[in-house]
Enzyme design. Structure first.
Site: not given
Length: 652
Positions: A26, A301, A364-365
């Site tokens: 612009d 997670d 870790d889930d």
């Protein structure tokens, strides 16, 4: 006269994968501005509040500024001297006067789609964008700047918005649970891990590897990054150099796809000599079953999971590793150490165990599941409080909120159904049928384990192949044409799987049917359910296995009895509620289960022992014609020479 147009530009930041945006050029804009997420967070610094005037003279306050940003147009580099952050605009980035003044004069021919810079007096056709897109803005991914990150597009005239319910859930959750460094809130839990050797006098030593020249900058990147984050430290005590494992760089297909290599440490010697942490990893089927009657799911997670846990001071030395730059050791629980998953699972269980009626944790889930929206709001608020209280750091990039269908642990879960994720099938189809060693065989068997409940008679097909895992390292590896054909056969089956299995939601529909069958060296079964007042039997899952060496000597009746026991046992998780009906086409087994008998022969004493184990389960037995026991028969009687089909129907 002001001119505006969109142009393809690439933003390149050291230690991050590059990104491509459609920037609005612009000539009437006084400065350069962009949405804050267009650049990594650490590039922004607080500045004196600057009032920006936009279209229709609306005012916005810019609080952040970044300096000397490198962009690329075609293959040429340009510098934006400074740029301000403003999220209240449609384009992702606006290039204004501060850029044009640096490279003026600039010739812009929108009609011909050409922009020309005096920097090199070259024209750049085809970089002007007629139908611009804006990006779905997510945290930047660390990696090699020469690799461009794949990003999702959103039409420039579209409004990037969540479902109103998802937005409300997001508001409840807040932003404080997210972060980039898993050690950021370690003081809240202060968890330490200890590594112990079976024999404290053992050495853990493997000599450094030979490295390619291309690996050197990759090692440098990984080492600098991990030192900065506080994950590793340089080892200065060389007296205990009997502890040393070599590191190497992995840059295979998956790494190339995400644009970042992995640094891997060969901890085989450490894993062999370290005491085993005997904390169980939960069974995936058990976890998934707990959530199957829910309707709403949110997935999280833990950011760099294992790195949440620091190592005890005396344990650090065992993790020492070598790279071309020197000698380092871990300050946190490392990947590659075989006890890390169990240690982290124990850590997560300690935090979430009181809430396992609506939360699932697999290493870790994390999955939060609920039956109603109102219930889900309460559960999400509780999850937020637990996470903040215990110092967990959640990855925002991997968070999914309030879904009615969600990918988790290799399957897609929705209320009353489990569906195999398509990428699992694709991975199987991509595997070579010529297996070169045990490592490659273990890799494909690990994949096939994820589809074992979706393919009938899988155990029978794999029996000859699995025996190769017992081959000792010094023995010669053989892979025959027949072995290759079995992998091809499984791939053919994978192309046409019934990948969705249905499960009852209401207790009144839990009328379970288990069909079993056995052959000389294998047994098989399938689990179905029949809803109340329905004639349809829905397929839930398959199970198959092979007989042990001593069991293969049994007569077919006793093998069929084992098949009944294995079927009841393997489905007990699902059938603990409701009615159970077992179907067999073996009249002798039907008689043994249906009628009490007092025969005292040695042979029958063994059968009575098995009958006693079966009697633990409350079920009805039904004798059926062998011709109608199609599914179970396929499970156990597989033979590549006498079948070229499969039972595809999910109901009868």
């Amino acid at each position: 006269m002001n001119k505006i147009t969109y142009m393809t530009i690439k933003i390149s930041i050291p230690k991050y994968m590059s990104r491509i945006y459609h920037g609005l050029f612009d000539t009437g804009a006084n400065i350069c501005i962009c949405k804050k997420k267009v650049l990594p967070d650490e590039l922004w610094h607080k500045t004196e509040n600057l009032v920006l005037r936009g279209f229709n003279d609306e005012k916005h306050v810019a609080e952040y500024r970044a300096d000397n940003i490198t962009i690329m147009i075609a293959k040429e580099k340009f510098i934006i001297p400074y740029i301000y952050a403003m999220d209240e605009m449609s384009p992702d980035i606006i290039i204004g006067a501060t850029f044009y003044n640096k490279y003026s004069p600039i010739e812009l021919d929108i009609g011909k789609g050409i922009i020309k810079f005096t920097k090199n007096n070259e024209k750049y056709p085809n970089y002007l964008v007629k139908y611009p897109k804006k990006r779905k803005l997510v945290p930047w991914t660390k990696g090699n700047p020469s690799v461009t990150e794949t990003m999702e597009n959103i039409g420039i005239n579209q409004i990037e918005s969540r479902n109103p319910i998802e937005e409300e859930i997001n508001q409840i959750l807040g932003t404080d649970i997210y972060g980039e460094n898993p050690l950021e809130k370690w003081e809240k839990h202060k968890t330490l891990a200890k590594i112990e050797l079976k024999n404290e006098t053992d050495n853990i030593y493997k000599p450094p590897m030979l490295y390619q020249e291309t690996d050197l900058p990759e090692f440098k990147m990984h080492i600098e990054e991990m030192i900065k984050e506080g994950f590793i430290e340089e080892k200065t005590n060389f007296e205990d150099k009997k502890y040393s494992s070599p590191a190497f760089i992995v840059n295979k297909h998956s790494e190339q796809k995400r644009g970042k290599t992995r640094m891997v440490i060969d901890y085989k010697d450490l894993n062999k000599k370290a005491k085993v942490v005997k904390y169980p990893i939960p069974n995936k089927d058990t976890l998934i079953h707990r959530s199957i009657q829910a309707r709403y799911y949110s997935k999280f997670d833990c950011k760099s999971g294992f790195y949440h846990i620091k190592l005890e001071e005396d344990s650090k030395k065992y993790t020492a590793f070598t790279v071309p730059q020197g000698y380092y050791q871990w300050k946190v629980l490392p990947f590659g150490y075989h006890n890390s998953p169990s240690i982290f699972q124990q850590f997560m269980d300690r935090i979430f165990r009181p809430y396992y009626d609506f939360i699932i944790v697999y290493i870790d889930d994390i999955l939060v599941f609920s039956k109603t929206i109102e219930e889900h709001k309460i559960h999400i608020a509780k999850f937020r409080d637990i996470t903040l209280a215990n110092g967990l750091i959640i990855s925002k990039k991997k968070t999914e909120l309030c879904k009615e269908k969600i990918d988790f642990l290799g399957v897609q879960i929705e209320q009353g159904g489990i569906e195999l994720q398509p990428h699992i099938i694709n991975k199987i189809l991509e595997k070579h049928t010529k297996i070169k060693n045990k490592t490659e065989l273990q890799s494909i068997l690990g994949l096939l384990n994820q589809i074992r409940h979706f393919i009938p008679h899988l155990a029978q097909i794999l029996l000859p192949i699995q025996k190769k895992l017992k081959i000792k390292d010094e023995e010669i590896w053989t892979w025959t044409k027949e072995d290759e054909e079995k992998i091809k056969l499984i791939q053919d089956y994978s192309k046409n799987l019934v990948i969705k299995m249905k499960y009852p939601i209401n207790k009144e529909d839990m009328n379970w049917i288990i069909e079993v069958d056995a052959s000389n060296n294998a047994y098989g079964s399938c689990l179905k359910y029949k809803p109340k007042n329905s004639k349809i039997e829905y397929l839930c899952r398959y199970n198959s296995g092979t007989f042990k060496e001593n069991e293969q000597k049994y007569d077919i009746n006793r093998k069929e009895l084992i098949a009944v026991y294995q079927g009841l046992q393997s489905y007990s998780l699902f059938t603990c509620e409701g009615n159970k009906l077992v179907r067999t086409d073996n009249s002798q087994v039907y008689y043994w289960i249906k009628n009490d008998t007092n025969k005292k022969s040695i042979e029958f004493r063994n059968i009575k022992y098995l009958l006693a184990k079966i009697a633990v389960y409350n079920f009805e037995i039904q004798l059926i014609d062998g011709k109608t026991n199609i599914i179970a028969d396929y499970l156990s009687r597989y033979n590549s020479s006498d079948t070229d089909g499969r039972y595809d129907e999910a109901n009868t």
